[in-house]
Design an enzyme around this catalytic site. Structure first.
Site, PDB file in Angstrom:
ATOM      1  N   HIS A 207      22.922  28.189 -25.207  1.00 49.11           N
ATOM      2  CA  HIS A 207      23.886  27.112 -24.992  1.00 49.11           C
ATOM      3  C   HIS A 207      23.949  26.600 -23.563  1.00 49.11           C
ATOM      4  CE1 HIS A 207      26.327  30.299 -23.247  1.00 49.11           C
ATOM      5  NE2 HIS A 207      27.104  29.364 -22.735  1.00 49.11           N
TER       6      HIS A 207
HETATM    7  C1  UD1 Z   1      31.329  26.333 -20.870  1.00 48.28           C
HETATM    8  C2  UD1 Z   1      31.133  26.985 -19.485  1.00 48.28           C
HETATM    9  C3  UD1 Z   1      30.079  28.090 -19.598  1.00 48.28           C
HETATM   10  C4  UD1 Z   1      30.427  29.064 -20.715  1.00 48.28           C
HETATM   11  C5  UD1 Z   1      30.622  28.284 -22.009  1.00 48.28           C
HETATM   12  C6  UD1 Z   1      30.988  29.183 -23.168  1.00 48.28           C
HETATM   13  C7  UD1 Z   1      31.440  25.402 -17.605  1.00 48.28           C
HETATM   14  C8  UD1 Z   1      30.758  24.686 -16.496  1.00 48.28           C
HETATM   15  N1  UD1 Z   1      30.640  26.027 -18.479  1.00 48.28           N
HETATM   16  O1  UD1 Z   1      30.106  25.732 -21.238  1.00 48.28           O
HETATM   17  O2  UD1 Z   1      30.039  28.799 -18.378  1.00 48.28           O
HETATM   18  O3  UD1 Z   1      29.359  29.988 -20.857  1.00 48.28           O
HETATM   19  O4  UD1 Z   1      31.680  27.328 -21.820  1.00 48.28           O
HETATM   20  O5  UD1 Z   1      30.864  28.505 -24.389  1.00 48.28           O
HETATM   21  O6  UD1 Z   1      32.659  25.401 -17.658  1.00 48.28           O
HETATM   22  N2  UD1 Z   1      31.562  20.804 -26.912  1.00 48.28           N
HETATM   23  C9  UD1 Z   1      31.975  20.625 -28.207  1.00 48.28           C
HETATM   24  N3  UD1 Z   1      33.137  21.227 -28.605  1.00 48.28           N
HETATM   25  C10 UD1 Z   1      33.890  21.976 -27.762  1.00 48.28           C
HETATM   26  C11 UD1 Z   1      33.479  22.135 -26.440  1.00 48.28           C
HETATM   27  C12 UD1 Z   1      32.312  21.551 -26.036  1.00 48.28           C
HETATM   28  O7  UD1 Z   1      31.326  19.942 -28.990  1.00 48.28           O
HETATM   29  O8  UD1 Z   1      34.911  22.515 -28.224  1.00 48.28           O
HETATM   30  C13 UD1 Z   1      30.293  20.189 -26.472  1.00 48.28           C
HETATM   31  C14 UD1 Z   1      30.503  18.791 -25.909  1.00 48.28           C
HETATM   32  O9  UD1 Z   1      29.364  18.049 -26.218  1.00 48.28           O
HETATM   33  C15 UD1 Z   1      30.572  19.043 -24.421  1.00 48.28           C
HETATM   34  C16 UD1 Z   1      29.550  20.155 -24.254  1.00 48.28           C
HETATM   35  O10 UD1 Z   1      29.721  20.961 -25.438  1.00 48.28           O
HETATM   36  O11 UD1 Z   1      30.312  17.918 -23.653  1.00 48.28           O
HETATM   37  C17 UD1 Z   1      29.736  21.009 -23.027  1.00 48.28           C
HETATM   38  O12 UD1 Z   1      31.049  21.579 -23.043  1.00 48.28           O
HETATM   39  P1  UD1 Z   1      31.663  22.192 -21.709  1.00 48.28           P
HETATM   40  O13 UD1 Z   1      33.015  22.689 -21.971  1.00 48.28           O
HETATM   41  O14 UD1 Z   1      31.493  21.207 -20.590  1.00 48.28           O
HETATM   42  O15 UD1 Z   1      30.692  23.387 -21.370  1.00 48.28           O
HETATM   43  P2  UD1 Z   1      30.085  24.551 -22.304  1.00 48.28           P
HETATM   44  O16 UD1 Z   1      28.669  24.270 -22.566  1.00 48.28           O
HETATM   45  O17 UD1 Z   1      30.932  24.831 -23.480  1.00 48.28           O
END
Ligand code: UD1
Length: 365
Positions: A207
């Site tokens: 991820h």
């Molecule tokens: C975040 C953390 C990472 C952690 C991970 C656990 C940061 C910089 N990164 O990464 O360190 O390992 O959480 O999962 O904070 N999205 C969804 N649904 C959600 C949340 C996210 O679809 O509920 C998708 C969206 O497209 C979003 C992307 O995931 O833009 C990234 O989400 P984000 O919260 O920015 O970072 P994670 O990859 O989840």
């Protein structure tokens, strides 16, 4: 706006799936102390959020800030402004933050600028990749925290070497507390494995931005896993699915690769426990495999959890080379069987109690 810590509750701020999991034991450990549980809402999908509350039997947060997704600056800024207003209104006495996400950084910055002392749980971890978002976040939070709760001896020593201004406490890893508390409540493996898959199998998760920002590389890794001799069970993070679909690449099961929707914490533990080996880029799953005695191949060039590599539980493979090297390395790990390793590098399962006690001592000063 307040400029001094108040006489109100201790605020515990978190917002992503792994943080919600760790917050469950921290909340319990603050028993008897007025605690305000704040979910920033960085994660909002059911499997990444509500399911975790339900599975771990924790009450919903006292406040939900609905920050959601966005660029790093947007997300961090939204966490900051919403936390500033909340911490100020609630006259918080201290702010406890966990890990290295944008929620951790935003909440810690908001608190420290209100002169509210920050307790950082999972302090002192370093990947030495200065461009990695989480490395930037954790270094910044360690520099402003009043109490730094280090999960291991090495992380505590690193903070000492860096001469951080805050007080360092070696607490152990709260993720181990959670795991120990849930081992008796795990569902059976056959309720989770997709039909047609039996042991031995590989549990895979991918991820991180370092992969999802390079969808062709991600797709090449999935193709390699699809050609594996053993079945590979891969619960897919929404970010990974979105990255593949944006590039017109397949996020579907094929060959040996069985793609699942994201699973809950308990299901993830069961998949790791039942697997012959784990392939992952998650920090949490590296440690869970270490505690459960399952060999792990981490698709990163570095790890913050160096103790898992030193004892032979974890092997690193930079994803840049992964497509060609992955299968030979995985075969080597599987052929080696399950060598026993010492599983005590991250404490004894009482980390949350130590975090609470260090925070309470801070309030008494
Ligand atoms: C975040 C953390 C990472 C952690 C991970 C656990 C940061 C910089 N990164 O990464 O360190 O390992 O959480 O999962 O904070 N999205 C969804 N649904 C959600 C949340 C996210 O679809 O509920 C998708 C969206 O497209 C979003 C992307 O995931 O833009 C990234 O989400 P984000 O919260 O920015 O970072 P994670 O990859 O989840």
């Amino acid at each position: 706006m307040r400029t001094q810590p108040g006489s109100g509750p201790v605020a515990l701020l978190y917002g992503t799936r792994p943080q919600t999991i760790k917050a469950s034991v921290i909340r319990r450990a603050f028993n008897g102390v007025e605690l305000l549980a704040v979910d920033t809402g960085q994660h909002y999908d059911y499997e990444l959020n509500e399911l975790i509350y339900r599975q771990l039997g924790v009450a919903p947060p006292d406040r939900f800030l609905e920050v959601g997704s966005g660029s790093h600056a947007e997300q961090t800024a939204a966490v900051m402004t919403r936390c500033e207003s909340l911490l100020s209104t609630e006259a918080a006495r201290a702010a406890v933050v966990v890990g290295d996400t944008n929620s951790t950084l935003g909440a810690a910055l908001a608190a420290v600028k209100l002169r509210i002392p920050v307790v950082h749980v999972e302090a002192g971890l370093r990947s030495r990749d200065s461009m990695m978002a989480e490395e930037i976040n954790r270094r910044a939070v360690d520099a402003i925290a009043t109490v730094l709760c280090a999960p291991s001896r090495a992380s505590a020593e690193r903070l000492e070497t860096e001469s951080v201004p805050g007080r360092i406490v070696e607490t152990g890893d709260v993720a181990y507390d959670v795991l120990l508390g849930q081992l008796e409540h795990l569902p059976s493996l056959d309720t989770i494995l997709p039909s047609g898959v039996a042991q031995p199998f590989i549990h895979a998760t991918l991820h991180r931005a370092e992969l999802t920002d390079h969808p062709e590389l991600l797709a090449a890794i999935l193709e390699t896993l699809a050609a594996s001799e053993l079945p590979v069970v891969l619960p897919m993070h929404p970010r990974t699915r979105a990255a593949l679909e944006r590039s017109g690449l397949s996020a579907r099961s094929r060959g040996s690769l069985h793609v699942l929707s994201p699973v809950g914490y308990l299901q993830s533990l069961v998949l790791t426990q039942g697997a012959a080996a784990v392939v992952t880029d998650s920090g949490g799953i590296q440690r869970e495999a270490y505690w459960l005695g399952v060999p792990c191949l981490t698709l990163r060039g570095e790890t913050e959890w160096t103790e898992t590599v030193a004892c032979g539980a974890n092997s690193l493979l930079s994803p840049t080379y992964a497509p060609g090297e992955l299968i030979p390395m995985l075969s080597g790990i599987l052929d080696a069987g399950r060598p026993a390793w010492d599983r005590r590098a991250y404490g004894d399962g009482s980390a949350a109690a130590r975090v609470a006690s260090a925070s309470v001592s801070l309030l008494a000063e």
